[in-house]
Design a protein around this motif. Sequence first.
Motif, PDB file in Angstrom:
ATOM      1  N   PHE A  50      42.023  42.980 -58.139  1.00 13.26           N
ATOM      2  CA  PHE A  50      40.942  42.225 -58.788  1.00 13.26           C
ATOM      3  C   PHE A  50      41.483  41.418 -59.965  1.00 13.26           C
ATOM      4  N   SER A  51      40.965  40.185 -60.088  1.00 13.30           N
ATOM      5  CA  SER A  51      41.611  39.204 -60.958  1.00 13.30           C
ATOM      6  C   SER A  51      41.569  39.555 -62.453  1.00 13.30           C
ATOM      7  N   ILE A  72      43.303  39.765 -53.004  1.00  9.95           N
ATOM      8  CA  ILE A  72      42.507  40.942 -52.625  1.00  9.95           C
ATOM      9  C   ILE A  72      42.364  41.035 -51.106  1.00  9.95           C
ATOM     10  N   PHE A  84      32.662  50.779 -53.891  1.00 14.91           N
ATOM     11  CA  PHE A  84      32.462  50.450 -55.294  1.00 14.91           C
ATOM     12  C   PHE A  84      31.354  51.306 -55.884  1.00 14.91           C
ATOM     13  N   PRO A  88      28.157  44.104 -56.643  1.00 16.84           N
ATOM     14  CA  PRO A  88      27.193  43.036 -56.947  1.00 16.84           C
ATOM     15  C   PRO A  88      26.217  42.818 -55.796  1.00 16.84           C
ATOM     16  N   THR A  89      25.089  42.205 -56.092  1.00 10.25           N
ATOM     17  CA  THR A  89      24.117  41.825 -55.066  1.00 10.25           C
ATOM     18  C   THR A  89      24.547  40.507 -54.442  1.00 10.25           C
ATOM     19  N   ILE A  90      24.499  40.431 -53.112  1.00  7.62           N
ATOM     20  CA  ILE A  90      24.820  39.165 -52.450  1.00  7.62           C
ATOM     21  C   ILE A  90      23.529  38.639 -51.832  1.00  7.62           C
ATOM     22  N   MET A  98      26.948  41.281 -43.066  1.00 10.09           N
ATOM     23  CA  MET A  98      28.129  41.747 -43.791  1.00 10.09           C
ATOM     24  C   MET A  98      28.963  42.665 -42.899  1.00 10.09           C
TER      25      MET A  98
ATOM     26  N   LYS B 345      32.236  35.261 -59.597  1.00  9.18           N
ATOM     27  CA  LYS B 345      33.544  35.761 -59.176  1.00  9.18           C
ATOM     28  C   LYS B 345      33.439  37.165 -58.602  1.00  9.18           C
ATOM     29  N   ASP B 346      32.595  37.999 -59.216  1.00  9.85           N
ATOM     30  CA  ASP B 346      32.522  39.382 -58.710  1.00  9.85           C
ATOM     31  C   ASP B 346      31.967  39.431 -57.286  1.00  9.85           C
ATOM     32  N   GLU B 347      31.111  38.452 -56.940  1.00 11.78           N
ATOM     33  CA  GLU B 347      30.600  38.416 -55.563  1.00 11.78           C
ATOM     34  C   GLU B 347      31.703  38.005 -54.584  1.00 11.78           C
ATOM     35  N   GLU B 349      34.936  38.364 -55.020  1.00 13.17           N
ATOM     36  CA  GLU B 349      35.958  39.403 -54.923  1.00 13.17           C
ATOM     37  C   GLU B 349      35.472  40.627 -54.150  1.00 13.17           C
ATOM     38  N   TYR B 350      34.179  40.877 -54.253  1.00 14.59           N
ATOM     39  CA  TYR B 350      33.585  41.984 -53.492  1.00 14.59           C
ATOM     40  C   TYR B 350      33.781  41.739 -51.994  1.00 14.59           C
TER      41      TYR B 350
END
Lengths: 247, 397
Positions: A50-51, A72, A84, A88-90, A98, B345-347, B349-350
């Motif tokens: 992760f960046s 990644i 995780f 996060p929500t997508i 997905m 970014k977190d989306e 990278e996820y």
Amino acid sequence: MLRIENLSVSVSGKEVLTDINLEIKKGERLAVLGPNGSGKTSLLMAIMGFSDYKITRGNIIFKGKQINGLSIDERARLGMGIIFQRPPTIRGVRLRQMVNMIKHNDFDTDKEAKGFNLKGFLDRDVNLGFSGGEIKRSELFQLLANSPDLSFFDEPESGVDLENIILVGKVMNRILNKNKDNAGLIITHTGYIFKYVKADRGCVLLGGKIHCLGDPKWILEEVTKYGYEGCITCKGERITRKSRVKR
Amino acid sequence: MQGRKNNKEVPGKEVDIKSYKSKAEEKPYLEDLREISSDQRKNMLSAGVDPSHQGRSGTYIQIDHSVVHSKSLYPGLEVMSITEARKKHKWVDNYFWKILSVDADEFTKQAELQPHQGYFLRAKPGVKAVYPLQACLFLNENNIIQNVHNIIIVEEDADVQIITGCATASDVRRGLHIGVSEFFVKKGAKLTFTMIHDWAEDVSVRPRTAALVEEGGMFLSNYICLKPVKNLQMYPKAELIGRGAIARYNSILFAHPGAHLDVGSRVILKSENSRAEIISRVVSGGGDIIARGHLKGEARGIKAHLECRGLMVKKEGMIHAVPELEGSIKDIDLSHEAAVGKIAKDEIEYLMARGLSQSEAQVAIVRGFLDTTIMGLPLELQKAVDDAISACEQDAF
């Protein structure tokens, strides 16, 4: 499978991991114990690439290949996978879409969703309005679909009620037992999960440093008895003594 | 001060009406739509209009200034050109410029002074059609102006879906489309209106639209513009004049490099317990978007919400969200939320941690962002919209 050599990692200029040395062999399960904020999640994030997690020193070697510079997704495609704690929500991406993007051919999405009590979630946006337990099941569901060689479990028992922890344990075993070489790295601060999933070795992570390495059962016993504060003064001596006695 | 200037509602970027040809070649009426050229068919399909009539209750097709087809396939639905409607029903004149003002701007004036047809769609009282009506306004000649005036009437307790697709022939680059549309949703009626714009890089577009919704009526308006267009300016308005009337506007926009889209929706809640919702999802793939919204509450017990989300996917481009709420009485509930940003970014990278490449992750997130399920589109339309979204993704990354 995975070797970490002298790894130091920083996040926005602040060192969060210092001189970590760890190895996970084929088919092995390593437990990493430690209190909140000790660097456990940072360790997983750094291994996954992760960046925000910058490697300042050391190497990560996966399947004999140095992966420090890989993205990644390149690491994921080499056979790493992760659940995780707070994904996060997508929006607009359904759990079904997905899973279909990432699954192995032999994974039956609908049938498995039923077993995970996620049938009604397949057509919902990924993580949108999911409860803690639902996130956990959805994450494990995705990991099982993806079926990596090396799995990272970030606090698999957190926010999960008693009924579901059995399910979590079962799925973790399924993922880890799918192939005999499959390995896992399990992060926990309570250790409850080891009632359901066996770990081969354990270590304590404190303040970004590895404090002791040994039998996870003994480590857990010591931590229960003395707390993580006990680890600071012990520096792994009690565990070393115990293993000497056993020999 | 720049911001203030942008905030003002203006007819959009300069368009020189005189620079377009006002005459177009006459096209013959086609009794059988199989005679339509394959290029036209392809472009109509991508705007959601199916010349085979399959799964449609009726069809109106206008190419340039000529009505090439108009037919209703369902009893109780009227489909015809506006000229024919005015001849057939004397009262149609009463609906002309009823809720729009002819001298609102140079474009409304142009539509009145130099009209080139337009459609008349009407559902008679109580008629509930299973399949949608479709209308297509097509630009086939390069460099022409097309001025249409459309009247849509859904009589009491009727329920109808309408798909309108605006498209160009493959070799059309430049043009100007002015579309005046007046909607009347009567007591207890329901209209789901979905408009897909599929123009070309150098086409300018000026829709001028208003709707009047009576007691218990429901007006759902979906607008999709994902293909290149030069500049587009519109600010459709719905007036809720009957108790419990509902209006909902959903817009999905994608601005390609060089495009300028100034698009808003406005609802004036004039009667008790009326409801409104304005939702827009806009993506700048290098072009500029001004996303407006205006809710005005004038009666007790009203409730309305405005939501605008903007996503910037390129270094170039601009999104300016201008949400406005206006209440002139207590006991009302108006709210809005607006957000403009890049893909989180977190989306990305996820999704990458699951093995998707960075660009696959971006595509998945943008596709999700442009999710059309909120629109409740007719099934028949979904493919056209999905294809348009796929085309955007290729442009965006």
